[in-house]
Design a protein around this motif. Structure first.
Motif, PDB file in Angstrom:
ATOM      1  N   SER A  25       0.828  -1.206   0.000  1.00 21.60           N
ATOM      2  CA  SER A  25       0.000   0.000   0.000  1.00 21.60           C
ATOM      3  C   SER A  25       0.859   1.251   0.000  1.00 21.60           C
ATOM      4  CB  SER A  25      -0.878   0.028   1.246  1.00 21.60           C
ATOM      5  OG  SER A  25      -1.973  -0.838   1.106  1.00 21.60           O
ATOM      6  N   ARG A  26       0.397   2.280  -0.695  1.00 17.61           N
ATOM      7  CA  ARG A  26       1.040   3.598  -0.653  1.00 17.61           C
ATOM      8  C   ARG A  26      -0.055   4.645  -0.748  1.00 17.61           C
ATOM      9  NH1 ARG A  26       6.652   4.148  -1.613  1.00 17.61           N
ATOM     10  NH2 ARG A  26       6.153   6.268  -0.970  1.00 17.61           N
ATOM     11  N   LEU A  27       0.321   5.882  -0.428  1.00 18.73           N
ATOM     12  CA  LEU A  27      -0.603   6.999  -0.646  1.00 18.73           C
ATOM     13  C   LEU A  27      -0.416   7.497  -2.077  1.00 18.73           C
ATOM     14  CD1 LEU A  27      -0.358   9.083   2.651  1.00 18.73           C
ATOM     15  CD2 LEU A  27      -2.001   7.308   2.031  1.00 18.73           C
ATOM     16  N   GLY A  28      -1.528   7.663  -2.766  1.00 13.61           N
ATOM     17  CA  GLY A  28      -1.479   8.102  -4.165  1.00 13.61           C
ATOM     18  C   GLY A  28      -0.809   9.450  -4.351  1.00 13.61           C
ATOM     19  N   CYS A  29      -0.884  10.305  -3.350  1.00 17.30           N
ATOM     20  CA  CYS A  29      -0.281  11.635  -3.493  1.00 17.30           C
ATOM     21  C   CYS A  29       1.230  11.590  -3.341  1.00 17.30           C
ATOM     22  CB  CYS A  29      -0.862  12.612  -2.463  1.00 17.30           C
ATOM     23  SG  CYS A  29      -0.495  12.190  -0.750  1.00 17.30           S
ATOM     24  N   GLN A  30       1.767  10.445  -2.916  1.00 13.50           N
ATOM     25  CA  GLN A  30       3.205  10.335  -2.724  1.00 13.50           C
ATOM     26  C   GLN A  30       3.876   9.510  -3.811  1.00 13.50           C
ATOM     27  OE1 GLN A  30       4.653  12.204  -0.102  1.00 13.50           O
ATOM     28  NE2 GLN A  30       2.538  12.895  -0.249  1.00 13.50           N
ATOM     29  N   ILE A  31       3.097   8.911  -4.690  1.00 14.89           N
ATOM     30  CA  ILE A  31       3.685   8.178  -5.821  1.00 14.89           C
ATOM     31  C   ILE A  31       3.799   9.168  -6.970  1.00 14.89           C
ATOM     32  CG2 ILE A  31       3.481   6.260  -7.434  1.00 14.89           C
ATOM     33  CD1 ILE A  31       1.707   4.837  -5.448  1.00 14.89           C
ATOM     34  N   ILE A  32       5.030   9.457  -7.350  1.00 12.96           N
ATOM     35  CA  ILE A  32       5.263  10.471  -8.379  1.00 12.96           C
ATOM     36  C   ILE A  32       5.704   9.761  -9.657  1.00 12.96           C
ATOM     37  CG2 ILE A  32       6.497  12.600  -8.942  1.00 12.96           C
ATOM     38  CD1 ILE A  32       4.786  12.777  -6.403  1.00 12.96           C
ATOM     39  N   ALA A  33       5.150  10.149 -10.782  1.00 11.44           N
ATOM     40  CA  ALA A  33       5.464   9.487 -12.058  1.00 11.44           C
ATOM     41  C   ALA A  33       6.926   9.670 -12.433  1.00 11.44           C
ATOM     42  CB  ALA A  33       4.565  10.047 -13.156  1.00 11.44           C
ATOM     43  N   LYS A  34       7.575   8.569 -12.713  1.00  2.00           N
ATOM     44  CA  LYS A  34       8.964   8.583 -13.194  1.00  2.00           C
ATOM     45  C   LYS A  34       9.106   7.406 -14.156  1.00  2.00           C
ATOM     46  CE  LYS A  34      10.565   5.875  -9.222  1.00  2.00           C
ATOM     47  NZ  LYS A  34      11.457   5.728  -8.085  1.00  2.00           N
ATOM     48  N   PRO A  35      10.123   7.429 -15.051  1.00  2.00           N
ATOM     49  CA  PRO A  35      10.224   6.401 -16.099  1.00  2.00           C
ATOM     50  C   PRO A  35      10.183   4.971 -15.565  1.00  2.00           C
ATOM     51  CG  PRO A  35      11.893   8.106 -16.435  1.00  2.00           C
ATOM     52  CD  PRO A  35      11.195   8.447 -15.160  1.00  2.00           C
ATOM     53  N   GLU A  36      10.788   4.731 -14.406  1.00  2.00           N
ATOM     54  CA  GLU A  36      10.872   3.361 -13.881  1.00  2.00           C
ATOM     55  C   GLU A  36       9.535   2.726 -13.585  1.00  2.00           C
ATOM     56  OE1 GLU A  36      12.408   5.987 -12.948  1.00  2.00           O
ATOM     57  OE2 GLU A  36      14.444   5.654 -12.245  1.00  2.00           O
ATOM     58  N   ILE A  37       8.494   3.558 -13.398  1.00  2.00           N
ATOM     59  CA  ILE A  37       7.210   2.947 -13.033  1.00  2.00           C
ATOM     60  C   ILE A  37       6.230   2.886 -14.206  1.00  2.00           C
ATOM     61  CG2 ILE A  37       7.469   3.518 -10.591  1.00  2.00           C
ATOM     62  CD1 ILE A  37       5.270   5.675 -11.027  1.00  2.00           C
ATOM     63  N   ASN A  38       6.768   2.976 -15.422  1.00  2.00           N
ATOM     64  CA  ASN A  38       5.900   2.859 -16.588  1.00  2.00           C
ATOM     65  C   ASN A  38       5.195   1.504 -16.576  1.00  2.00           C
ATOM     66  OD1 ASN A  38       4.763   3.573 -19.071  1.00  2.00           O
ATOM     67  ND2 ASN A  38       6.346   2.435 -20.169  1.00  2.00           N
ATOM     68  N   GLY A  39       3.884   1.530 -16.673  1.00  2.00           N
ATOM     69  CA  GLY A  39       3.131   0.281 -16.666  1.00  2.00           C
ATOM     70  C   GLY A  39       2.610  -0.118 -15.294  1.00  2.00           C
ATOM     71  N   ILE A  40       2.806   0.732 -14.308  1.00  2.00           N
ATOM     72  CA  ILE A  40       2.370   0.392 -12.949  1.00  2.00           C
ATOM     73  C   ILE A  40       0.847   0.240 -12.885  1.00  2.00           C
ATOM     74  CG2 ILE A  40       2.114   2.788 -12.151  1.00  2.00           C
ATOM     75  CD1 ILE A  40       3.412   1.924  -9.497  1.00  2.00           C
ATOM     76  N   ARG A  41       0.402  -0.721 -12.052  1.00  2.00           N
ATOM     77  CA  ARG A  41      -1.031  -0.941 -11.880  1.00  2.00           C
ATOM     78  C   ARG A  41      -1.387  -0.662 -10.422  1.00  2.00           C
ATOM     79  NH1 ARG A  41      -3.647  -4.330 -15.331  1.00  2.00           N
ATOM     80  NH2 ARG A  41      -4.525  -5.587 -13.661  1.00  2.00           N
ATOM     81  N   LEU A  42      -2.401   0.185 -10.229  1.00  2.00           N
ATOM     82  CA  LEU A  42      -2.791   0.595  -8.882  1.00  2.00           C
ATOM     83  C   LEU A  42      -4.240   0.219  -8.616  1.00  2.00           C
ATOM     84  CD1 LEU A  42      -1.239   4.181  -9.010  1.00  2.00           C
ATOM     85  CD2 LEU A  42      -0.237   2.151  -7.964  1.00  2.00           C
TER      86      LEU A  42
END
Lengths: 180, 483
Positions: A144-161
């Motif tokens: 689990s994470r807070l959505g406001c703390q997950i910041i888009a960066k190249p490494e997370i391309n394709g992430i599923r939430l």
């Protein structure tokens, strides 16, 4: 009747813009509003706030692909520009992610579950402040994470939430009522 | 003049509604009321929702409960304001259900959803509870937050150097923090000036947070605990002996992340130990395994509290359920001139409302109110629902109401689908309510009247470098609202 429909469209679009703007921006605000209301309204004179940005036509990949899965299993894939938080991105794309404190680390309503542990590990560790809020999140999981703390960066391309399913256990302190 | 305004207000709401909208009245404009209204409006495009509150100001505990130094927690007000601005929603303030209008009268006009929270307190039921200087934490919080009902509380902060707070939940920590924080820091918040003035004169230097059970069971959460442990110029005192854990404690911590992190924070604070007290330094003491037996009366000041007589406890119970504190017959005292009881809120019953006095809630299933009937099958009150603390009891955070609202709105939606709730014209809704209130000379406060109060408070705050200076009396609030 028609006129009132239009005024509702306008109010809705303007509310969307106001909603997006009220989130504490962590990045430059990219008004890439995807819904049809605002596209229709861009031609209308009473909508003066949407600035057309040419990024939509750009060939450079400055965004990541993110898929949100809601509590009914429905999926929505969106493009999130680097530097934008998942909460902002969700609001811009009409995804029902609550954000009571608008990204101030003062609530847990933007709680999301990272569906793949590999992606979870690519994120920076949560700070104490985020962990404090995650303590209170409903349906808390190992990823689990807070959505406001997950910041888009190249490494997370394709992430599923995944948006958490509301549980029946309302107790903040984890008290489990005795079965009866 | 006033009636013309009201008629205009009524007519504008009907431009886009079906001929006979289903009308729901939400009683209480705190998080439970607003989250429910938001979800109903979203789920049903033909429904009109009015949100009624007995105060002229909306937002419930977000305004009167959240501490002044927690402004980020209040940001949710933006979301709630947007709900009020929906065409199909209206805020109607200064209306008390149970006195301005009775519940049966309201139910003739609307389907009703009660979300009026818990405005009273659990009592200890021990001798001396009536002594001067003994308050419910709720009263103290309402006082520093400018709730008009506690404007004249006037707690005496100058005749004593010690305050005892019974309870170790987040409200207890809020009270401790407001008593101990340097007032220069408080001066920049939206704390009311009458409270700030009193705190600036305060002679209180020691605060005891007393819990019946141990650090593993303390009801506070990590963020608030971390904050109170970090207050400038405050030394923290925890007895090492209180930190000893039993196997049952270990099980509890293993299953519960919050308990574990709270315990870790407390033991870290204990092991770093208080440095020798510096002059002017304040003290915060965590006292565990003590339950109050009685309050001691002052010899010098008759009718006023001078101390708390405490009994040492031990925990009994199994690993699975909640363990309870049982007295051991060993007593000690803490001298003090101020006591705040922070042991839980309690809802208030109103006429013609089924109420479970033991649990302090309205009996319900999934938010549908159960009738007082004694038959075998549960019977529901048609068109009557509950949400929030009135439904679940006074626990949880603002976000807890999100899920609570979802559950109640699911019940309402099901009932709409089954045709249980009718939108026939016999329910006069807002016009009926306003006419009734007018005939009783009750001056309602609409959302744009609240906005006048809001603007005035911000302007007054601006003069003092505060986000706002709250209007804390009924007279001021109603006067500005009617300008």
């Amino acid at each position: 009747m028609f006129i009132s429909k239009f005024s509702r469209l306008g109010a809705h679009a303007i509310k969307d813009l106001v909603k997006a703007r009220s989130i504490t921006p962590r990045t430059s605000y990219v008004p890439a509003i995807q819904n049809s209301y605002s596209q229709a309204l861009r031609h209308k004179s009473f909508c003066t706030t949407a600035e057309k940005v040419s990024e939509e036509g750009s060939e450079e990949k400055q965004n990541v692909s993110v898929t949100f899965v809601d509590k009914d299993g429905e999926e929505k894939n969106i493009k999130v520009p680097f530097g934008m938080s998942m909460l902002e991105a969700a609001h811009e794309n009409d995804i029902e992610l609550e954000g009571a404190c608008e990204g101030s680390l003062a609530c847990s309503t933007c709680h999301v579950i990272v569906m793949d542990v590999d992606y979870y590990n690519k994120l920076e560790d949560p700070a104490d402040e985020e962990n404090d809020m995650l303590d209170l999140a409903f349906g808390l999981s190992e990823t689990s994470r807070l959505g406001c703390q997950i910041i888009a960066k190249p490494e997370i391309n394709g992430i599923r939430l995944a948006l958490p399913v509301a549980t029946r256990n309302f107790a903040v302190d984890g008290y489990k009522p005795k079965p009866h | 003049m006033a009636i013309f305004g009201k008629l205009r207000w009524i007519s504008r709401s009907f431009t886009s509604l079906p001929a006979n909208p289903l009308r729901i009245c939400v009683v209480g404009s705190g998080p439970a009321g607003f989250y429910t209204a938001e979800k109903i409006l979203k789920a049903h495009k033909g429904v009109e929702v009015d949100i009624v509150d007995r105060l002229p100001t909306p937002f419930g505990l977000v305004r009167s409960g959240v501490a002044p130094d927690h402004p980020e927690t209040k940001i949710v007000i933006n979301q709630f304001s947007r709900v009020s601005q929906n065409d199909r929603c209206s805020f109607i303030g200064n209306v008390s259900v149970g006195s301005s209008v009775s519940l049966p009268e309201l139910r003739q006009m609307y389907n009703a959803l009660l979300a009026y929270g818990a405005e009273s307190d659990r009592a200890l039921g021990i001798p001396g509870e009536e002594l001067g200087g003994v308050y419910a934490a709720r009263e103290f919080v309402w006082w520093y937050n400018g709730h008009p009902d506690c404007r004249n509380l006037a707690p005496d902060l100058t005749s004593t150097d010690t305050a005892v707070i019974l309870g170790q939940g987040n409200v207890a920590l809020d009270a401790a923090r407001i008593l101990l924080r340097p007032t220069v820091e408080l001066a920049r918040t939206d704390i009311t000036s009458h409270a700030l003035d009193a705190l600036e004169e305060s002679s209180i230097r020691k605060v005891y947070l007393v819990g019946r059970r141990g650090p593993v069971q303390a009801a506070c959460t990590a963020k608030e605990l971390r904050e109170v442990l970090g207050i400038k110029d405050v030394s923290i005192h925890v007895k090492q002996a209180d930190l000893v854990t039993t196997p049952a404690d270990e099980v509890e911590m293993k299953n519960n992340r919050i308990r574990r992190r709270v315990y870790e924070l407390i033991s870290k604070a204990a092991s770093s130990g208080p440095s020798p007290p510096l002059p002017g330094q304040r003290e915060l003491h965590f006292v565990f395994f003590r339950k109050p037996d009685r309050f001691l009366e002052s010899d010098d000041r008759s009718g006023h509290v001078a101390g708390v007589h405490l009994e040492e406890t031990t925990l009994e119970g199994d690993d699975l359920g909640k363990r309870i504190a049982v007295g051991t017959g060993i007593f000690d005292d803490i001298s003090c001139g101020l006591v705040l009881k922070s042991i839980g809120y309690k809802s208030v019953a109103i006429d013609s409302l089924p109420f479970d006095h033991y649990k302090g809630i309205v009996p319900n299933v999934g938010g549908r109110v159960l009738s007082d009937s004694t038959g075998d099958l549960p019977q529901y009150e048609t068109g009557l629902y509950v949400c929030g603390w009135l439904k679940r009891g006074p626990t949880g955070i603002i976000a807890t109401n999100l899920y609570c609202a979802e559950e109640t709105v699911a019940s309402i939606s099901e009932d709409i689908g089954k045709g249980v709730l009718t939108s026939n014209s016999s329910k006069p809704g807002r016009e009926g309510l306003l006419q009734l209130l007018d005939s009783r000379n009750i001056r309602v406060v609409q959302f744009d009247d609240w906005e006048k109060i809001d603007a005035e408070e911000k302007e007054l705050g601006n003069l003092k470098n505060k986000p706002r200076e709250k209007l804390a009396t009924w007279e001021e609030l109603l006067q500005v609202a009617s300008e």
